[in-house]
Design an enzyme around this catalytic site. Structure first.
Site, PDB file in Angstrom:
ATOM      1  N   THR A 293      25.576  23.199  32.983  1.00 20.25           N
ATOM      2  CA  THR A 293      26.677  22.311  33.373  1.00 20.25           C
ATOM      3  C   THR A 293      27.946  22.750  32.657  1.00 20.25           C
ATOM      4  OG1 THR A 293      25.111  20.473  33.538  1.00 20.25           O
ATOM      5  CG2 THR A 293      27.437  19.891  33.326  1.00 20.25           C
TER       6      THR A 293
ATOM      7  N   GLY B 285      35.719   4.438  35.833  1.00 17.79           N
ATOM      8  CA  GLY B 285      35.195   4.720  34.499  1.00 17.79           C
ATOM      9  C   GLY B 285      36.223   5.408  33.624  1.00 17.79           C
TER      10      GLY B 285
ATOM     11  N   HIS C  13      51.784  25.044   4.667  1.00 21.86           N
ATOM     12  CA  HIS C  13      52.944  24.329   5.200  1.00 21.86           C
ATOM     13  C   HIS C  13      53.770  25.285   6.053  1.00 21.86           C
ATOM     14  CE1 HIS C  13      56.367  21.645   5.426  1.00 21.86           C
ATOM     15  NE2 HIS C  13      57.140  22.692   5.154  1.00 21.86           N
TER      16      HIS C  13
ATOM     17  N   LEU D 224      39.058  10.368  31.997  1.00 19.74           N
ATOM     18  CA  LEU D 224      40.371  10.547  31.366  1.00 19.74           C
ATOM     19  C   LEU D 224      40.801  12.018  31.371  1.00 19.74           C
ATOM     20  CD1 LEU D 224      39.962   7.898  28.543  1.00 19.74           C
ATOM     21  CD2 LEU D 224      41.048   7.646  30.783  1.00 19.74           C
TER      22      LEU D 224
ATOM     23  N   ILE E 185      35.066  11.975  31.153  1.00 26.11           N
ATOM     24  CA  ILE E 185      35.377  12.707  32.388  1.00 26.11           C
ATOM     25  C   ILE E 185      36.560  12.073  33.106  1.00 26.11           C
ATOM     26  CG2 ILE E 185      34.506  13.256  34.722  1.00 26.11           C
ATOM     27  CD1 ILE E 185      31.765  13.756  33.424  1.00 26.11           C
TER      28      ILE E 185
ATOM     29  N   GLY F 265      24.504  29.359  31.764  1.00 21.11           N
ATOM     30  CA  GLY F 265      25.567  28.565  31.125  1.00 21.11           C
ATOM     31  C   GLY F 265      25.511  27.076  31.428  1.00 21.11           C
TER      32      GLY F 265
HETATM   33  P1  FAD Z   1      22.942  21.640  31.006  1.00 23.95           P
HETATM   34  O1  FAD Z   1      24.190  22.286  30.588  1.00 23.95           O
HETATM   35  O2  FAD Z   1      23.009  20.578  32.048  1.00 23.95           O
HETATM   36  O3  FAD Z   1      21.983  22.817  31.483  1.00 23.95           O
HETATM   37  C1  FAD Z   1      20.754  22.587  32.060  1.00 23.95           C
HETATM   38  C2  FAD Z   1      20.452  23.723  33.002  1.00 23.95           C
HETATM   39  O4  FAD Z   1      19.101  23.605  33.419  1.00 23.95           O
HETATM   40  C3  FAD Z   1      21.289  23.704  34.268  1.00 23.95           C
HETATM   41  O5  FAD Z   1      21.962  24.936  34.436  1.00 23.95           O
HETATM   42  C4  FAD Z   1      20.278  23.480  35.384  1.00 23.95           C
HETATM   43  O6  FAD Z   1      20.598  24.217  36.559  1.00 23.95           O
HETATM   44  C5  FAD Z   1      19.001  24.007  34.760  1.00 23.95           C
HETATM   45  N1  FAD Z   1      17.774  23.394  35.303  1.00 23.95           N
HETATM   46  C6  FAD Z   1      17.538  22.081  35.522  1.00 23.95           C
HETATM   47  N2  FAD Z   1      16.284  21.903  35.985  1.00 23.95           N
HETATM   48  C7  FAD Z   1      15.725  23.138  36.056  1.00 23.95           C
HETATM   49  C8  FAD Z   1      14.455  23.615  36.441  1.00 23.95           C
HETATM   50  N3  FAD Z   1      13.496  22.792  36.840  1.00 23.95           N
HETATM   51  N4  FAD Z   1      14.229  24.954  36.401  1.00 23.95           N
HETATM   52  C9  FAD Z   1      15.205  25.814  35.988  1.00 23.95           C
HETATM   53  N5  FAD Z   1      16.410  25.408  35.595  1.00 23.95           N
HETATM   54  C10 FAD Z   1      16.672  24.092  35.631  1.00 23.95           C
HETATM   55  N6  FAD Z   1      30.507  18.751  26.383  1.00 23.95           N
HETATM   56  C11 FAD Z   1      31.218  19.164  25.320  1.00 23.95           C
HETATM   57  O7  FAD Z   1      30.648  19.281  24.221  1.00 23.95           O
HETATM   58  N7  FAD Z   1      32.546  19.494  25.421  1.00 23.95           N
HETATM   59  C12 FAD Z   1      33.208  19.372  26.583  1.00 23.95           C
HETATM   60  O8  FAD Z   1      34.401  19.676  26.647  1.00 23.95           O
HETATM   61  C13 FAD Z   1      32.504  18.922  27.725  1.00 23.95           C
HETATM   62  N8  FAD Z   1      33.128  18.809  28.917  1.00 23.95           N
HETATM   63  C14 FAD Z   1      32.414  18.411  30.006  1.00 23.95           C
HETATM   64  C15 FAD Z   1      33.084  18.281  31.216  1.00 23.95           C
HETATM   65  C16 FAD Z   1      32.394  17.877  32.338  1.00 23.95           C
HETATM   66  C17 FAD Z   1      33.133  17.753  33.653  1.00 23.95           C
HETATM   67  C18 FAD Z   1      30.999  17.619  32.265  1.00 23.95           C
HETATM   68  C19 FAD Z   1      30.231  17.222  33.494  1.00 23.95           C
HETATM   69  C20 FAD Z   1      30.324  17.734  31.065  1.00 23.95           C
HETATM   70  C21 FAD Z   1      31.035  18.116  29.918  1.00 23.95           C
HETATM   71  N9  FAD Z   1      30.401  18.227  28.681  1.00 23.95           N
HETATM   72  C22 FAD Z   1      31.126  18.617  27.591  1.00 23.95           C
HETATM   73  C23 FAD Z   1      28.975  17.935  28.507  1.00 23.95           C
HETATM   74  C24 FAD Z   1      28.166  19.240  28.474  1.00 23.95           C
HETATM   75  O9  FAD Z   1      28.411  19.970  29.652  1.00 23.95           O
HETATM   76  C25 FAD Z   1      26.685  18.930  28.342  1.00 23.95           C
HETATM   77  O10 FAD Z   1      26.467  18.071  27.246  1.00 23.95           O
HETATM   78  C26 FAD Z   1      25.903  20.213  28.125  1.00 23.95           C
HETATM   79  O11 FAD Z   1      26.094  21.096  29.203  1.00 23.95           O
HETATM   80  C27 FAD Z   1      24.414  19.915  27.956  1.00 23.95           C
HETATM   81  O12 FAD Z   1      23.720  21.101  27.788  1.00 23.95           O
HETATM   82  P2  FAD Z   1      22.180  21.245  28.219  1.00 23.95           P
HETATM   83  O13 FAD Z   1      21.811  22.651  27.924  1.00 23.95           O
HETATM   84  O14 FAD Z   1      21.395  20.156  27.621  1.00 23.95           O
HETATM   85  O15 FAD Z   1      22.160  20.987  29.794  1.00 23.95           O
HETATM   86  P1  NAD Z   2      31.255   8.077  29.788  1.00 28.61           P
HETATM   87  O1  NAD Z   2      30.008   7.437  29.328  1.00 28.61           O
HETATM   88  O2  NAD Z   2      32.068   8.853  28.843  1.00 28.61           O
HETATM   89  O3  NAD Z   2      32.214   6.960  30.431  1.00 28.61           O
HETATM   90  C1  NAD Z   2      31.776   6.127  31.476  1.00 28.61           C
HETATM   91  C2  NAD Z   2      32.751   4.957  31.589  1.00 28.61           C
HETATM   92  O4  NAD Z   2      32.470   4.283  32.811  1.00 28.61           O
HETATM   93  C3  NAD Z   2      32.600   3.921  30.473  1.00 28.61           C
HETATM   94  O5  NAD Z   2      33.874   3.614  29.967  1.00 28.61           O
HETATM   95  C4  NAD Z   2      31.953   2.730  31.183  1.00 28.61           C
HETATM   96  O6  NAD Z   2      32.317   1.488  30.600  1.00 28.61           O
HETATM   97  C5  NAD Z   2      32.533   2.879  32.582  1.00 28.61           C
HETATM   98  N1  NAD Z   2      31.767   2.224  33.657  1.00 28.61           N
HETATM   99  C6  NAD Z   2      30.412   2.188  33.810  1.00 28.61           C
HETATM  100  N2  NAD Z   2      30.096   1.506  34.936  1.00 28.61           N
HETATM  101  C7  NAD Z   2      31.272   1.102  35.511  1.00 28.61           C
HETATM  102  C8  NAD Z   2      31.619   0.370  36.699  1.00 28.61           C
HETATM  103  N3  NAD Z   2      30.683  -0.102  37.510  1.00 28.61           N
HETATM  104  N4  NAD Z   2      32.915   0.157  36.982  1.00 28.61           N
HETATM  105  C9  NAD Z   2      33.879   0.627  36.144  1.00 28.61           C
HETATM  106  N5  NAD Z   2      33.618   1.327  35.008  1.00 28.61           N
HETATM  107  C10 NAD Z   2      32.328   1.563  34.702  1.00 28.61           C
HETATM  108  O7  NAD Z   2      30.805   8.971  31.054  1.00 28.61           O
HETATM  109  P2  NAD Z   2      31.536  10.165  31.821  1.00 28.61           P
HETATM  110  O8  NAD Z   2      33.002  10.083  31.654  1.00 28.61           O
HETATM  111  O9  NAD Z   2      30.942  10.156  33.190  1.00 28.61           O
HETATM  112  O10 NAD Z   2      31.022  11.444  31.053  1.00 28.61           O
HETATM  113  C11 NAD Z   2      29.617  11.706  30.919  1.00 28.61           C
HETATM  114  C12 NAD Z   2      29.351  12.435  29.653  1.00 28.61           C
HETATM  115  O11 NAD Z   2      29.727  13.804  29.752  1.00 28.61           O
HETATM  116  C13 NAD Z   2      30.134  11.907  28.460  1.00 28.61           C
HETATM  117  O12 NAD Z   2      29.529  10.784  27.884  1.00 28.61           O
HETATM  118  C14 NAD Z   2      30.135  13.072  27.547  1.00 28.61           C
HETATM  119  O13 NAD Z   2      28.936  13.039  26.817  1.00 28.61           O
HETATM  120  C15 NAD Z   2      30.130  14.260  28.481  1.00 28.61           C
HETATM  121  N6  NAD Z   2      31.498  14.833  28.556  1.00 28.61           N
HETATM  122  C16 NAD Z   2      32.072  15.287  27.410  1.00 28.61           C
HETATM  123  C17 NAD Z   2      33.347  15.816  27.444  1.00 28.61           C
HETATM  124  C18 NAD Z   2      33.953  16.312  26.168  1.00 28.61           C
HETATM  125  O14 NAD Z   2      33.232  16.501  25.213  1.00 28.61           O
HETATM  126  N7  NAD Z   2      35.260  16.551  26.125  1.00 28.61           N
HETATM  127  C19 NAD Z   2      34.048  15.870  28.629  1.00 28.61           C
HETATM  128  C20 NAD Z   2      33.446  15.395  29.777  1.00 28.61           C
HETATM  129  C21 NAD Z   2      32.148  14.889  29.725  1.00 28.61           C
END
Ligand code: FAD
Ligand code: NAD
Length: 466
Positions: free
Chosen positions: A42, A181, A445, A187, A185, A40
């Site tokens: 990240t 930031g 509606h 917010l 994340i 699954g």
């Molecule tokens: P990942 O999900 O990062 O998966 C990569 C996997 O590869 C990991 O499990 C890792 O352990 C594994 N891996 C890495 N290197 C190796 C290796 N060498 N060998 C074997 N396995 C390895 N996105 C949304 O669309 N909606 C959201 O609501 C949302 N909320 C988020 C909230 C947070 C707090 C965070 C951090 C991210 C959020 N995201 C959200 C972003 C989303 O999680 C990522 O965009 C998404 O997981 C990317 O998918 P991926 O498969 O590319 O990588």
């Molecule tokens: P982000 O790119 O969304 O926001 C980073 C913020 O940090 C920006 O506003 C930037 O201007 C600010 N910043 C950068 N350097 C700074 C500094 N030195 N001091 C103060 N502010 C600074 O990044 P994030 O919130 O870490 O999230 C990472 C990614 O994960 C997102 O871009 C998104 O793709 C994904 N994500 C998605 C969801 C969702 O889909 N609901 C939720 C969480 C994360």
């Protein structure tokens, strides 16, 4: 030596696991290697799912505390944080196990361990006891995702200086939290802890939150979050974080060079994520990276080696789970000789705060830059009967349509269920619909979706309820 596979996927996140399932459905002998103990990625383990669980639970907590003004009297409402965290962990376990079940059902071979390239056709896998195995493969998909970035000289300890992973697992409610930031994340997690009682201060480098989002929405969003009690310090650059006895001191400089320190018990660093390519041995096999250390690909997701492909957070584009999933399906179908593709103009972005914020296609700023003439249709949830009936009427819907053809070019929503409402506009855009097409579609509606219809009517200045 394990069997030889036709295709090996490295990484079991939403990009990798979806790709592996689709490949197996298309008849390829497929393996997926994952270094974490659960599938699954990240998203399911430390991203989308646990954050949405805590957003939901903290929203319920906040809502229940305020129900007496609406005639629902409950006794004292108390927080049991450890139970709340267990509920979040349960959601994660159910879903990660679900992916394991889907692998079995689709006959994907699941290999636990860390993969790296020994050669273009051989993957070395190290398990958690450092036992090494080599498997052979005709093609490989890299889906290793991304990791949190920090600022120079600041290291995560995941207790006081936390990334999103630590912020999802705090064992007590901090009195004061500095969020570095004001993006997705910061917010979302700032909202969670603020609702649970923390004094939250967002320190943002730019003069607006959520860079890249439609400007008008970003301003409205910040206004609403401020009303909820979140403090914003804009145009402040974080220079360093020092830990002290009780927590940490965050040193900042504002745009005029004034220095200001913030004392707090937890600092969340949420300044973006970086592609995860370390340890794959990409240099050895000649897979090239771009200037941001993302894997370079062509339009078929092919890297500089023609039997190696890459998808998801490890390549260019928004770091979103649904983007990674769609790329996983597209690359699988391309390899099978079909015409997989991803329409990057219609990838929605949703922030799951209260209210939700959702966006698709062009912003007004982008249309101005591209010198495309456009019309704007806007409708406030204040005039939507469902939103008024349940007293959840903050925000608005904004639809942008081409001035001449009326084709929908983008939509930006802030308000109740915005993350669900955006899907209707995504379909409209995929079919090349005009705002009139949406306006002439009958919407039930009373629903929130009537605000979308009214915004579409408003493109031609004929909204009925405003
Ligand atoms: P990942 O999900 O990062 O998966 C990569 C996997 O590869 C990991 O499990 C890792 O352990 C594994 N891996 C890495 N290197 C190796 C290796 N060498 N060998 C074997 N396995 C390895 N996105 C949304 O669309 N909606 C959201 O609501 C949302 N909320 C988020 C909230 C947070 C707090 C965070 C951090 C991210 C959020 N995201 C959200 C972003 C989303 O999680 C990522 O965009 C998404 O997981 C990317 O998918 P991926 O498969 O590319 O990588
Ligand atoms: P982000 O790119 O969304 O926001 C980073 C913020 O940090 C920006 O506003 C930037 O201007 C600010 N910043 C950068 N350097 C700074 C500094 N030195 N001091 C103060 N502010 C600074 O990044 P994030 O919130 O870490 O999230 C990472 C990614 O994960 C997102 O871009 C998104 O793709 C994904 N994500 C998605 C969801 C969702 O889909 N609901 C939720 C969480 C994360």
């Amino acid at each position: 030596m394990l069997d030889k596979f036709q295709i090996v996927v490295i990484g079991g996140g939403p990009g990798g696991y979806v790709c592996a399932i689709r490949l197996a459905q298309l008849g390829f002998k497929t393996a997926c290697i994952e270094s974490r103990n659960t599938l699954g990625g990240t998203c399911l383990n430390v991203g989308c799912i646990p954050s949405k669980s805590l957003l939901n639970l903290s929203e319920e907590f906040d809502k229940i505390k305020n129900l007496s003004s609406k005639g629902i009297e409950i006794g004292e409402v108390k927080l049991n944080l450890s139970k709340m965290m267990k509920s979040k962990d349960k959601a994660v376990t159910v879903l990660t196990k679900g992916v394991e079940f889907l692998f079995k059902k689709n006959k994907v071979t699941y290999i636990r361990g860390t993969g790296s390239f020994k050669s273009k056709n051989e993957i070395l896998i190290k398990d958690d006891k450092n036992k090494e195995t080599i498997i052979q493969t005709e093609k490989t998909i890299i889906a290793t995702g991304s990791l949190p970035t920090t600022l120079s000289g600041i290291e995560f300890d995941e207790k006081i200086i936390v990334s999103s992973t630590g912020a999802l697992n705090l064992n007590q409610v901090p009195k004061k939290m500095v969020v570095v930031g004001g993006g997705y994340i910061g917010l979302e997690m700032g909202s969670v802890w603020s609702r649970l009682g923390t004094e939250v201060h967002v320190v943002e480098f730019l003069d607006h939150i959520t860079p890249g989002m439609d400007g008008e929405i970003s301003i409205e969003f910040m206004k609403i979050l401020k009303k909820q009690g979140i403090n914003f310090h804009m145009q402040h650059k974080v220079e360093g974080v020092k830990k002290n006895k009780s927590g940490a001191i965050v040193s900042t400089t504002d745009k005029d060079g004034n220095q200001k320190d913030f004392e707090c018990d937890v600092v969340l660093i949420s300044v973006g994520r970086k592609p995860n390519t370390n340890g794959l041995n990409l240099e050895k096999i000649g897979v090239q990276l771009d200037e941001k250390k993302r894997i370079k690909i062509n339009k078929n997701f092919q890297t500089s080696q023609d039997n190696i492909f890459a998808i998801g957070d490890v390549i260019e584009g928004p770091m979103l789970a649904h983007k990674a999933e769609d790329e996983g399906i597209a690359v699988a179908e391309n390899i099978a000789g079909q015409s997989g593709h991803v329409n990057y103009n219609t990838i929605p972005g949703v922030i799951y705060t209260k209210p939700e914020v959702a966006s698709i296609g062009n912003t007004e700023e982008q249309l101005k830059k591209k010198q495309i003439n456009y019309k704007v249709g806007k409708f406030s949830f204040m005039a939507n009967s469902r939103a008024k009936a349940i007293d959840d009427a903050e925000g608005f819907v904004k639809i942008l349509a081409d001035e001449k053809t009326d084709k929908v070019l983008g939509a930006h929503l802030i308000g109740p269920h915005a993350g669900e409402l955006i899907a209707e506009i995504g379909i409209a855009m995929e079919f090349g619909a005009s705002s009139e097409d949406i306006a002439r579609t009958c919407h039930a509606h009373p629903t929130f979706s009537e605000a979308v219809k009214e915004a579409a009517l408003s493109v031609d200045k004929r909204a009925i309820h405003s």
